[in-house]
Design a protein around this motif. Structure first.
Motif, PDB file in Angstrom:
ATOM      1  N   VAL A 170      80.035 -17.361  13.095  1.00 34.78           N
ATOM      2  CA  VAL A 170      78.667 -17.195  13.588  1.00 34.78           C
ATOM      3  C   VAL A 170      78.202 -18.551  14.108  1.00 34.78           C
ATOM      4  O   VAL A 170      78.387 -19.568  13.440  1.00 34.78           O
ATOM      5  CB  VAL A 170      77.704 -16.716  12.472  1.00 34.78           C
ATOM      6  N   VAL A 171      77.597 -18.567  15.305  1.00 38.55           N
ATOM      7  CA  VAL A 171      77.068 -19.802  15.882  1.00 38.55           C
ATOM      8  C   VAL A 171      75.598 -19.574  16.214  1.00 38.55           C
ATOM      9  O   VAL A 171      75.253 -18.631  16.932  1.00 38.55           O
ATOM     10  CB  VAL A 171      77.846 -20.222  17.152  1.00 38.55           C
ATOM     11  N   LEU A 172      74.726 -20.419  15.664  1.00 34.37           N
ATOM     12  CA  LEU A 172      73.291 -20.385  15.965  1.00 34.37           C
ATOM     13  C   LEU A 172      73.048 -21.344  17.120  1.00 34.37           C
ATOM     14  O   LEU A 172      73.464 -22.508  17.065  1.00 34.37           O
ATOM     15  CB  LEU A 172      72.481 -20.806  14.740  1.00 34.37           C
ATOM     16  N   ILE A 173      72.365 -20.848  18.158  1.00 36.96           N
ATOM     17  CA  ILE A 173      72.277 -21.593  19.416  1.00 36.96           C
ATOM     18  C   ILE A 173      70.821 -21.725  19.868  1.00 36.96           C
ATOM     19  O   ILE A 173      70.120 -20.728  20.010  1.00 36.96           O
ATOM     20  CB  ILE A 173      73.086 -20.869  20.510  1.00 36.96           C
ATOM     21  N   PRO A 174      70.372 -22.952  20.142  1.00 30.56           N
ATOM     22  CA  PRO A 174      69.031 -23.133  20.695  1.00 30.56           C
ATOM     23  C   PRO A 174      69.034 -22.824  22.187  1.00 30.56           C
ATOM     24  O   PRO A 174      70.087 -22.664  22.797  1.00 30.56           O
ATOM     25  CB  PRO A 174      68.760 -24.614  20.444  1.00 30.56           C
ATOM     26  N   ASN A 212      70.360 -12.980  27.151  1.00 25.68           N
ATOM     27  CA  ASN A 212      70.810 -14.054  28.027  1.00 25.68           C
ATOM     28  C   ASN A 212      70.058 -15.318  27.623  1.00 25.68           C
ATOM     29  O   ASN A 212      68.922 -15.246  27.143  1.00 25.68           O
ATOM     30  CB  ASN A 212      70.540 -13.706  29.489  1.00 25.68           C
ATOM     31  N   ARG A 213      70.683 -16.469  27.843  1.00 27.46           N
ATOM     32  CA  ARG A 213      70.130 -17.749  27.403  1.00 27.46           C
ATOM     33  C   ARG A 213      70.122 -18.746  28.548  1.00 27.46           C
ATOM     34  O   ARG A 213      71.077 -18.844  29.305  1.00 27.46           O
ATOM     35  CB  ARG A 213      71.005 -18.288  26.272  1.00 27.46           C
ATOM     36  N   LEU A 214      69.045 -19.488  28.624  1.00 27.34           N
ATOM     37  CA  LEU A 214      68.946 -20.612  29.546  1.00 27.34           C
ATOM     38  C   LEU A 214      68.925 -21.871  28.703  1.00 27.34           C
ATOM     39  O   LEU A 214      68.057 -22.032  27.839  1.00 27.34           O
ATOM     40  CB  LEU A 214      67.665 -20.507  30.385  1.00 27.34           C
ATOM     41  N   LEU A 236      77.207 -14.763  18.349  1.00 27.03           N
ATOM     42  CA  LEU A 236      76.332 -15.783  18.926  1.00 27.03           C
ATOM     43  C   LEU A 236      74.876 -15.358  18.761  1.00 27.03           C
ATOM     44  O   LEU A 236      74.480 -14.302  19.263  1.00 27.03           O
ATOM     45  CB  LEU A 236      76.665 -15.984  20.397  1.00 27.03           C
ATOM     46  N   ILE A 237      74.096 -16.203  18.080  1.00 28.88           N
ATOM     47  CA  ILE A 237      72.700 -15.885  17.795  1.00 28.88           C
ATOM     48  C   ILE A 237      71.808 -16.987  18.348  1.00 28.88           C
ATOM     49  O   ILE A 237      71.897 -18.143  17.911  1.00 28.88           O
ATOM     50  CB  ILE A 237      72.463 -15.721  16.278  1.00 28.88           C
ATOM     51  N   GLY A 238      70.953 -16.629  19.304  1.00 27.47           N
ATOM     52  CA  GLY A 238      70.000 -17.576  19.857  1.00 27.47           C
ATOM     53  C   GLY A 238      68.770 -17.660  18.970  1.00 27.47           C
ATOM     54  O   GLY A 238      68.301 -16.646  18.448  1.00 27.47           O
ATOM     55  N   LEU A 239      68.241 -18.866  18.790  1.00 28.04           N
ATOM     56  CA  LEU A 239      67.044 -19.093  17.988  1.00 28.04           C
ATOM     57  C   LEU A 239      65.958 -19.689  18.867  1.00 28.04           C
ATOM     58  O   LEU A 239      66.204 -20.674  19.566  1.00 28.04           O
ATOM     59  CB  LEU A 239      67.341 -20.060  16.838  1.00 28.04           C
ATOM     60  N   GLY A 240      64.791 -19.100  18.827  1.00 30.81           N
ATOM     61  CA  GLY A 240      63.694 -19.617  19.632  1.00 30.81           C
ATOM     62  C   GLY A 240      62.359 -19.068  19.187  1.00 30.81           C
ATOM     63  O   GLY A 240      62.261 -18.342  18.186  1.00 30.81           O
ATOM     64  N   ASP A 298      74.820 -12.412  21.306  1.00 31.29           N
ATOM     65  CA  ASP A 298      74.821 -11.119  20.620  1.00 31.29           C
ATOM     66  C   ASP A 298      73.438 -10.757  20.107  1.00 31.29           C
ATOM     67  O   ASP A 298      73.087  -9.578  20.039  1.00 31.29           O
ATOM     68  CB  ASP A 298      75.813 -11.158  19.448  1.00 31.29           C
ATOM     69  N   ARG A 299      72.664 -11.763  19.750  1.00 35.81           N
ATOM     70  CA  ARG A 299      71.315 -11.576  19.232  1.00 35.81           C
ATOM     71  C   ARG A 299      70.451 -12.745  19.679  1.00 35.81           C
ATOM     72  O   ARG A 299      70.949 -13.851  19.888  1.00 35.81           O
ATOM     73  CB  ARG A 299      71.275 -11.557  17.695  1.00 35.81           C
ATOM     74  N   VAL A 300      69.138 -12.503  19.758  1.00 41.10           N
ATOM     75  CA  VAL A 300      68.160 -13.575  19.900  1.00 41.10           C
ATOM     76  C   VAL A 300      67.122 -13.326  18.818  1.00 41.10           C
ATOM     77  O   VAL A 300      66.595 -12.209  18.689  1.00 41.10           O
ATOM     78  CB  VAL A 300      67.501 -13.588  21.300  1.00 41.10           C
TER      79      VAL A 300
END
Length: 180
Positions: free
Chosen positions: A92-96, A105-107, A135-139, A158-160
């Motif tokens: 699992v990777v947490l991504i800003p 989608n992530r910018l 892949l989990i985006g955090l914002g 995969d998730r935000v």
């Protein structure tokens, strides 16, 4: 002021029951029940210049990292933890991000650090016979837009997760929102 994700609470959760403070890389590799937490380290200006550094000493280790110019704790590179060794442990990777959309989608900031790292991680996991990482985006909620531009090298998440909602990519709620 926008409602923020509480980093301290996130770290406490990551350093929870499956994390053993003081465990070695060998311990984590040998025991599938142990969790490894890593933090990113940018080492140069090229998009390939980001690695993950294992945190084996819990929050105390992070608190001891030197602070960068933005007062963010930043680890030293760990030469004993190359991507090939970490890949089987990073599921699992947490991504800003700067912005996200409901399709996950992530910018980013445009340097390609995360996209390049994720490409290498996915390839290393595939070579080991493992599925790609989740892949989990955090914002913040304010960062979720109607759409964000995507290039060929950009990775869909995969998730935000925001303080108020979870956006799902591959499920019966694809592109949907679950309110927290």
């Amino acid at each position: 002021m926008p409602k923020e994700l509480q980093t301290g609470q996130l770290l406490e959760g990551l350093f929870g029951s499956r994390y053993t403070e003081g465990a070695t890389m060998d311990d984590v590799e040998a025991d599938a029940d142990l969790r490894l937490v890593c933090v990113p380290k940018v080492t140069g200006r090229d998009r390939h210049d980001m690695c993950m550094v294992p945190v084996l000493g819990g929050t105390a280790e992070i608190d001891g990292f030197p602070k960068n110019k933005w007062k963010i704790p930043e680890p030293a590179v760990n030469p004993d933890a190359p991507l090939e060794r970490l890949a089987p442990l990073l599921d699992v990777v947490l991504i800003p991000g700067v912005a996200f959309d409901a399709s996950c989608n992530r910018l980013g900031h445009g340097k390609g650090y995360y996209d390049t790292f994720l490409e290498g991680l996915t390839a290393a996991r595939e070579a080991a016979g493992l599925p790609p990482p989740t892949l989990i985006g955090l914002g913040l909620g304010i960062q979720v837009l109607d759409a964000v531009p995507m290039d060929a090298h950009d990775r869909q998440l995969d998730r935000v997760v925001t303080p108020d909602a979870v956006y799902l990519r591959d499920s019966e709620h694809a592109g949907g929102r679950d309110t927290l």
